[in-house]
Enzyme design. Structure first.
Site, PDB file in Angstrom:
ATOM      1  N   GLU A 264       0.888  -1.176   0.000  1.00 35.52           N
ATOM      2  CA  GLU A 264       0.000   0.000   0.000  1.00 35.52           C
ATOM      3  C   GLU A 264       0.910   1.205   0.000  1.00 35.52           C
ATOM      4  OE1 GLU A 264      -1.403   3.241   0.806  1.00 35.52           O
ATOM      5  OE2 GLU A 264      -1.703   2.536   2.872  1.00 35.52           O
ATOM      6  N   CYS A 299      -1.100   9.253   3.182  1.00 34.14           N
ATOM      7  CA  CYS A 299      -0.838   8.725   1.839  1.00 34.14           C
ATOM      8  C   CYS A 299      -1.969   9.058   0.881  1.00 34.14           C
ATOM      9  CB  CYS A 299      -0.595   7.224   1.895  1.00 34.14           C
ATOM     10  SG  CYS A 299      -1.929   6.268   2.631  1.00 34.14           S
TER      11      CYS A 299
END
Length: 494
Positions: A264, A299
């Protein structure tokens, strides 16, 4: 509600762990260390052991021994469920301590860690504890006289590498489903934020989770992280962090034992604002939260805002007005709008983006300055650039800081083109009151999560992850369990 003085008193009480936690206790691991400094003041918090290859090997051997013993991997579902629930209770009991550790380590507002990160992490452990008895096997339709079982079995030793922006949260996203499936875990926290992970490993043993099921190895990426990625007895590697580092773990898997790797990675998420957004002021507040919360170190931060030209000028004014609420200050002060940037190096990197944007022709609307307080210059004002060229560095690269890029558009097709013109595909948001348009853009924008009339929505029940350079792993929801189990066929002739 705790005051600034309350949190200062809480910070004075905490003890920062500094050694790897392996096989149920803290251990010595060579002589190499690294500095853990408080970015809010620059003060040295501790010298932390760099576990390195030797420490990683010791932790992996402890994890393998725990797995092979069956004390956790083959334990009944009620046993694992009860101990994970007890673990969650202990995390809740120590929420203030863990929040302070994260705030001291990486500069986030302690109230955010205490009121948002910790409750979500506690609930995530409870969620996966309750999911343990939902990991069901299957019976295949085999010929008469045979029985075909499709079993979901734990894979063994899971290596988990997590970033510094959400130390407790990211630990929970990886460790909770991995443990729920019956695996043992070796966790490497970011070198900027090792403290809470080490303390949490202690709490796991206190909760009755067998020794060796959760091990924590602090260290640098090029030493400890690399060793974990290359270790031949790690079965799965789960990573959250930058796309650049994620690529290294794919290489490490190929150079070692072809371990499964779940990534991820980063993002450059667009927030597409149409003129028919129901409430432009609310959308502006959501935009501000989407880029300035957690100092922009998210993120999936919605760092690109694409605004329809009809409302462009009004929207820029509204967003700029929100900046005052995010003025940086002492992370232990609930009145601070933002905390400190995690390190001088990261602050330097953010300011390079600001300087490049200034020189690219974008208009600086607000912010753009580095601030010094309490002896540290790891503070950056909430910043807005308007008229950002979609081909510019600010529009294309992940800043991981409180810098917003605004670009106008005219048509829906143009908005989709701009939204998808990125190497990433983690998240996106759309502001519109047109239901048909909402569905069209949710279909056409290539990202793992699309939020309509909000920003960055996620929950324990929905998967989180992306496409393209944002990686292919999925955290959260029951789908996360798929990363940590293997399908085993058992064929019985009778």
């Amino acid at each position: 509600m705790r005051t600034h003085q309350d949190w200062l008193a809480e910070a004075a009480k905490v003890v920062l762990p500094t050694r790897p936690f392996v096989g149920g206790g803290f251990v010595d691991a060579g002589t190499a260390t690294f500095e853990n400094r408080n970015p809010a003041t620059g003060a040295l918090l501790a010298e932390v052991s760099d576990a390195g290859a030797e420490g990683v090997d010791r932790a992996v051997r402890a994890a393998r021994a725990a797995f092979d013993s069956g004390l956790w991997s083959r334990a009944g579902v009620a046993f694992r469920r009860e101990r994970m629930l007890r673990f969650a209770d202990l995390l809740a009991d120590h929420a203030a301590e863990l929040a302070v550790l994260d705030s001291l380590d990486m500069g986030k507002r302690v109230v955010d860690a205490h009121e948002l990160d910790l409750p979500f992490s506690v609930n995530l452990f409870r969620y996966y504890a309750e999911a343990i008895d939902k990991i069901n096997d299957e019976v295949a339709p085999t010929p008469p006289g045979t029985l075909g079982l499709i079993r979901r079995v734990p894979l063994g030793v899971v290596g988990a590498v997590v970033p510094w922006n959400y130390p407790v949260d990211m630990l929970a996203w990886k460790v909770a489903p991995a443990m729920a499936a019956g695996n043992s875990v070796v966790l490497k926290p970011a070198e900027q934020s090792p403290s809470s992970a080490l303390r949490i490993a202690e709490l796991a043993v206190e909760a009755g989770i067998p020794e060796g099921v959760l091990n924590v190895v602090p260290g640098l990426g090029e030493t400890t992280g690399r060793a974990l990625g290359l270790h031949p007895d790690v079965d799965v590697l789960a990573f959250t962090g930058s796309t650049e580092v994620g690529a290294y773990f794919l290489q490490y898997a190929g150079q070692s034992n072809l371990k499964q790797v779940w990534l991820e990675c980063g993002g450059k998420s667009p927030h597409v604002v149409f003129a028919d957004a129901e409430d432009l002021a609310t959308t502006a507040r959501q935009t501000a939260f989407g880029i300035w919360f957690n100092q922009g170190a998210v993120c999936s931060a919605h760092s690109r805002v694409l605004v329809q030209r009809d409302v462009h000028e009004e929207f820029v004014t509204l967003v700029a007005a929100e900046a005052a609420a995010y003025a940086p200050g002492d992370p232990l002060d609930p009145a601070a709008g933002m905390g400190a940037i995690v390190s001088p190096e990261q602050t330097d990197r953010i300011m390079q983006f600001v300087d490049e944007a200034r020189g690219s022709g974008a208009r600086l609307v607000t912010g753009g300055e580095r601030l010094t307080r309490d002896g540290s210059d790891c503070y950056v004002q909430p910043t807005v650039f308007d008229g950002v060229d979609p081909a510019s560095t600010l529009a294309r690269e992940e800043v991981f800081g409180p810098v917003l890029a605004i670009t106008p558009f005219d048509t829906e097709d143009e908005a989709v083109t701009l939204a998808n013109d990125t190497a990433y595909g983690l998240a996106a948001s759309v502001a519109t009151s047109n239901l048909g348009r909402a569905h069209r853009l949710a279909e056409r924008i290539h990202a793992g999560t699309i939020t309509v009339n909000g920003v960055d929505a996620f929950s324990a029940w929905t998967p989180f992850g992306g496409f393209k350079g944002s990686g292919f792993g999925r955290d959260l929801s029951l789908h996360a369990l798929d990363k940590y189990v293997g399908l085993k066929t058992v064929w019985i002739n009778h």
